[in-house]
Design a protein around this motif. Structure first.
Motif, PDB file in Angstrom:
ATOM      1  N   ASP A 114       0.810  -1.225   0.000  1.00 53.45           N
ATOM      2  CA  ASP A 114       0.000   0.000   0.000  1.00 53.45           C
ATOM      3  C   ASP A 114       0.840   1.271   0.000  1.00 53.45           C
ATOM      4  N   HIS A 115       2.128   1.136  -0.289  1.00 52.89           N
ATOM      5  CA  HIS A 115       3.028   2.286  -0.327  1.00 52.89           C
ATOM      6  C   HIS A 115       3.248   2.725  -1.767  1.00 52.89           C
ATOM      7  N   ASP A 116       3.235   4.030  -1.978  1.00 51.78           N
ATOM      8  CA  ASP A 116       3.422   4.599  -3.306  1.00 51.78           C
ATOM      9  C   ASP A 116       4.892   4.544  -3.722  1.00 51.78           C
ATOM     10  N   GLY A 161      11.622   6.988  -2.291  1.00 46.45           N
ATOM     11  CA  GLY A 161      11.256   5.921  -3.204  1.00 46.45           C
ATOM     12  C   GLY A 161      11.055   4.595  -2.486  1.00 46.45           C
ATOM     13  N   LEU A 162      10.314   3.730  -3.137  1.00 47.16           N
ATOM     14  CA  LEU A 162       9.936   2.453  -2.535  1.00 47.16           C
ATOM     15  C   LEU A 162      11.123   1.513  -2.333  1.00 47.16           C
ATOM     16  N   ALA A 207      14.301   2.307  -1.734  1.00 47.13           N
ATOM     17  CA  ALA A 207      15.072   2.788  -0.582  1.00 47.13           C
ATOM     18  C   ALA A 207      14.329   2.500   0.719  1.00 47.13           C
ATOM     19  N   TYR A 208      13.023   2.685   0.706  1.00 41.86           N
ATOM     20  CA  TYR A 208      12.191   2.379   1.875  1.00 41.86           C
ATOM     21  C   TYR A 208      12.318   0.905   2.246  1.00 41.86           C
ATOM     22  N   MET A 209      12.204   0.035   1.264  1.00 46.37           N
ATOM     23  CA  MET A 209      12.275  -1.402   1.547  1.00 46.37           C
ATOM     24  C   MET A 209      13.645  -1.805   2.085  1.00 46.37           C
ATOM     25  N   ALA A 210      14.693  -1.144   1.650  1.00 42.58           N
ATOM     26  CA  ALA A 210      16.040  -1.456   2.157  1.00 42.58           C
ATOM     27  C   ALA A 210      16.137  -1.193   3.659  1.00 42.58           C
ATOM     28  N   THR A 211      15.388  -0.214   4.170  1.00 43.97           N
ATOM     29  CA  THR A 211      15.440   0.072   5.608  1.00 43.97           C
ATOM     30  C   THR A 211      14.883  -1.078   6.435  1.00 43.97           C
ATOM     31  N   LEU A 232       2.120   7.894   1.189  1.00 43.81           N
ATOM     32  CA  LEU A 232       3.075   8.751   0.486  1.00 43.81           C
ATOM     33  C   LEU A 232       4.198   9.225   1.397  1.00 43.81           C
ATOM     34  N   HIS A 233       3.938   9.247   2.688  1.00 49.73           N
ATOM     35  CA  HIS A 233       4.953   9.701   3.642  1.00 49.73           C
ATOM     36  C   HIS A 233       4.806   8.906   4.935  1.00 49.73           C
TER      37      HIS A 233
END
Length: 139
Positions: free
Chosen positions: A39-41, A57-58, A60-64, A130-131
């Motif tokens: 559900d993340h943009d 970006g998705l 980079a987010y997933m890498a966290t 989105l955030h």
């Protein structure tokens, strides 16, 4: 989620967003990467506690999440209370207090309470994150 949050009178949009947050938290507890990103943009912006403090970006987010899972006690704890949702026609935000357990390289266990803020946009009739902002209280 608390009983008060679940039984409070919510609008349809608030109910959809609460369900999204619950799906996301369950995906984190299950280390389900596809569920976490569902559900993340793709243009997501996230502020986080550990470096990097900003992820764009998705991907980079997933890498966290790899950093999180490498330090999380198993089974993974990832729960929220005091969830508050404000929703307009196509923009919404939610705040909550979260709980997880960190285990450092020496095996030291630390229960963490953190703040969560999520911002959503309704795109194509569906709420998207989105955030996302995670923070720890300053000591």
């Amino acid at each position: 989620m608390t009983e008060k949050t679940r039984h409070k009178s919510l609008s349809t949009d608030q109910t959809e967003i609460l369900a999204l947050i619950e799906r996301w938290a369950a995906a984190v507890r299950n280390e389900d990467r596809a569920g976490i990103r569902a559900d993340h943009d793709s243009e997501l912006l996230m502020f986080d506690v550990p470096p990097p403090l900003l992820s764009k970006g998705l991907d980079a987010y997933m890498a966290t999440w790899e950093t999180f899972f490498s330090r999380a006690e198993k089974p993974v704890a990832f729960d929220f209370r005091d969830v508050k949702i404000t929703a307009g026609t196509d923009v919404a935000f939610a705040t909550a207090i979260g709980q997880c357990v960190d285990v450092d390289a020496n095996g030291k266990r630390e229960e963490l309470q953190f703040r969560l803020t999520m911002c959503f946009c309704k795109i194509g009739g569906r709420w998207r994150v989105l955030h996302e902002h995670h923070s720890l209280p300053a000591e």
